[in-house]
Design a protein around this motif. Structure first.
Motif, mmCIF file in Angstrom:
data_model
loop_
_atom_site.group_PDB
_atom_site.id
_atom_site.type_symbol
_atom_site.label_atom_id
_atom_site.label_comp_id
_atom_site.label_asym_id
_atom_site.label_seq_id
_atom_site.Cartn_x
_atom_site.Cartn_y
_atom_site.Cartn_z
ATOM 1 N N LEU A 105 -22.869 122.631 106.837
ATOM 2 C CA LEU A 105 -22.560 121.439 106.047
ATOM 3 C C LEU A 105 -22.742 121.707 104.547
ATOM 4 O O LEU A 105 -21.973 121.205 103.727
ATOM 5 N N TYR A 106 -23.745 122.500 104.186
ATOM 6 C CA TYR A 106 -23.905 122.894 102.784
ATOM 7 C C TYR A 106 -22.690 123.693 102.311
ATOM 8 O O TYR A 106 -22.168 123.462 101.224
ATOM 9 N N LEU A 107 -22.238 124.647 103.127
ATOM 10 C CA LEU A 107 -21.062 125.444 102.753
ATOM 11 C C LEU A 107 -19.809 124.582 102.661
ATOM 12 O O LEU A 107 -18.994 124.751 101.754
ATOM 13 N N PHE A 108 -19.656 123.660 103.582
ATOM 14 C CA PHE A 108 -18.521 122.739 103.568
ATOM 15 C C PHE A 108 -18.498 121.937 102.265
ATOM 16 O O PHE A 108 -17.478 121.873 101.580
ATOM 17 N N CYS A 109 -19.632 121.361 101.908
ATOM 18 C CA CYS A 109 -19.718 120.570 100.677
ATOM 19 C C CYS A 109 -19.552 121.454 99.442
ATOM 20 O O CYS A 109 -18.945 121.036 98.452
ATOM 21 N N ALA A 110 -20.049 122.673 99.495
ATOM 22 C CA ALA A 110 -19.893 123.606 98.367
ATOM 23 C C ALA A 110 -18.416 123.966 98.174
ATOM 24 O O ALA A 110 -17.930 124.032 97.044
ATOM 25 N N ALA A 111 -17.712 124.190 99.266
ATOM 26 C CA ALA A 111 -16.280 124.510 99.164
ATOM 27 C C ALA A 111 -15.502 123.312 98.611
ATOM 28 O O ALA A 111 -14.609 123.482 97.775
ATOM 29 N N LEU A 112 -15.855 122.120 99.043
ATOM 30 C CA LEU A 112 -15.160 120.928 98.566
ATOM 31 C C LEU A 112 -15.429 120.646 97.092
ATOM 32 O O LEU A 112 -14.595 120.065 96.412
ATOM 33 N N THR A 113 -16.590 121.056 96.614
ATOM 34 C CA THR A 113 -16.943 120.810 95.210
ATOM 35 C C THR A 113 -16.734 122.048 94.340
ATOM 36 O O THR A 113 -17.308 122.161 93.269
ATOM 37 N N GLU A 114 -15.922 122.975 94.830
ATOM 38 C CA GLU A 114 -15.445 124.123 94.059
ATOM 39 C C GLU A 114 -16.555 125.058 93.577
ATOM 40 O O GLU A 114 -16.630 125.415 92.404
ATOM 41 N N HIS A 115 -17.414 125.460 94.501
ATOM 42 C CA HIS A 115 -18.427 126.462 94.207
ATOM 43 C C HIS A 115 -17.988 127.824 94.744
ATOM 44 O O HIS A 115 -17.072 127.914 95.562
ATOM 45 N N LYS A 116 -18.668 128.853 94.294
ATOM 46 C CA LYS A 116 -18.383 130.214 94.764
ATOM 47 C C LYS A 116 -19.198 130.472 96.027
ATOM 48 O O LYS A 116 -20.417 130.287 96.042
ATOM 49 N N ILE A 117 -18.515 130.916 97.086
ATOM 50 C CA ILE A 117 -19.171 131.174 98.367
ATOM 51 C C ILE A 117 -18.912 132.611 98.774
ATOM 52 O O ILE A 117 -17.766 133.047 98.853
ATOM 53 N N LEU A 118 -19.990 133.323 99.048
ATOM 54 C CA LEU A 118 -19.910 134.729 99.449
ATOM 55 C C LEU A 118 -20.541 134.890 100.826
ATOM 56 O O LEU A 118 -21.697 134.517 101.040
ATOM 57 N N LEU A 121 -7.483 119.201 104.268
ATOM 58 C CA LEU A 121 -7.462 119.733 102.906
ATOM 59 C C LEU A 121 -7.171 121.221 102.939
ATOM 60 O O LEU A 121 -7.544 121.914 103.895
ATOM 61 N N GLN A 122 -6.530 121.723 101.901
ATOM 62 C CA GLN A 122 -6.249 123.152 101.800
ATOM 63 C C GLN A 122 -7.033 123.724 100.638
ATOM 64 O O GLN A 122 -7.053 123.153 99.544
ATOM 65 N N TYR A 123 -7.666 124.854 100.876
ATOM 66 C CA TYR A 123 -8.415 125.535 99.833
ATOM 67 C C TYR A 123 -7.418 126.220 98.908
ATOM 68 O O TYR A 123 -6.572 126.988 99.360
ATOM 69 N N SER A 124 -7.505 125.954 97.615
ATOM 70 C CA SER A 124 -6.493 126.473 96.688
ATOM 71 C C SER A 124 -7.021 127.510 95.707
ATOM 72 O O SER A 124 -6.349 127.844 94.744
ATOM 73 N N PHE A 125 -8.217 128.033 95.961
ATOM 74 C CA PHE A 125 -8.772 129.040 95.073
ATOM 75 C C PHE A 125 -8.742 130.402 95.760
ATOM 76 O O PHE A 125 -8.137 130.572 96.805
ATOM 77 N N THR A 126 -9.412 131.365 95.174
ATOM 78 C CA THR A 126 -9.407 132.724 95.704
ATOM 79 C C THR A 126 -10.047 132.767 97.090
ATOM 80 O O THR A 126 -11.153 132.276 97.292
#
Length: 185
Positions: A67-80, A103-108
């Motif tokens: 859930l943290y990763l989900f919210c981080a992706a939605l709020t445009e954070h960097k996830i490794l 929703l579609q992820y539109s970043f790298t």
């Protein structure tokens, strides 16, 4: 609205209501400064085929961490994502994208980043990237990157970042529902 007819209920054409609604939702709008945004329904309204990648992601990291990763992706954070297994890296990246549907992820998005391209991790734009855990030492100096260790089952959020989780009571309801799914498997 950019030169498109305004949708109103008093102008419903003789065609079926669904066709009219779809036509109204596929409009180009401008928010100012000459930018243009297209608003439309998802191209494919069926759930993405993720195989077992979503379930595996929850097994490896747990409900709260996902859930943290989900919210981080939605709020445009960097996830490794880090793992010694390329399959786990690919599945985790695919699983995170799948739970974001519609929703579609539109970043790298790079499920497996080669070691020679690790400088990409210093870019200022959001990303979801997987890296072999062999390069763990090179990722320790990244101050604004959320690191999900798939082998260890941990998610590390730097102190300088604040990830807002879902608001209550939605967070508790989501955790309860996910726990019930987990209990039945």
């Amino acid at each position: 609205i950019d030169e498109s007819p305004v949708c109103s209920l008093d102008k419903v054409p003789q065609s079926p209501a669904c066709d009219w609604l779809l036509a109204c939702l596929q409009r180009t709008i401008t928010l100012g400064a000459g930018d243009r945004q297209v608003i439309q329904t998802p191209i494919n309204d069926s759930l993405p085929v993720s195989g077992s990648s979503v379930a595996q992601l929850f097994r490896q990291l747990g409900i709260v961490n996902v859930l943290y990763l989900f919210c981080a992706a939605l709020t445009e954070h960097k996830i490794l994502f880090l793992s010694s297994s390329y399959q786990r890296l690919t599945d985790a990246c695919r699983g995170l994208l799948a739970i974001m549907f519609p929703l579609q992820y539109s970043f790298t998005y790079v499920p497996i980043l080669p070691g020679k391209l690790l400088e990409v991790l210093s870019t200022p734009t959001p990303f979801i990237i997987g890296v072999n855990s062999f390069f763990r030492s090179e990722t320790q100096e990244l101050l604004d990157v959320i690191i999900a260790d798939l082998d260890g089952g941990t998610v590390t959020i730097p102190e300088c970042l604040h990830i807002s989780l879902l608001p209550e009571p939605l967070l508790q309801q989501t955790q309860t529902a996910l726990s019930m799914v987990r209990a039945t498997n």
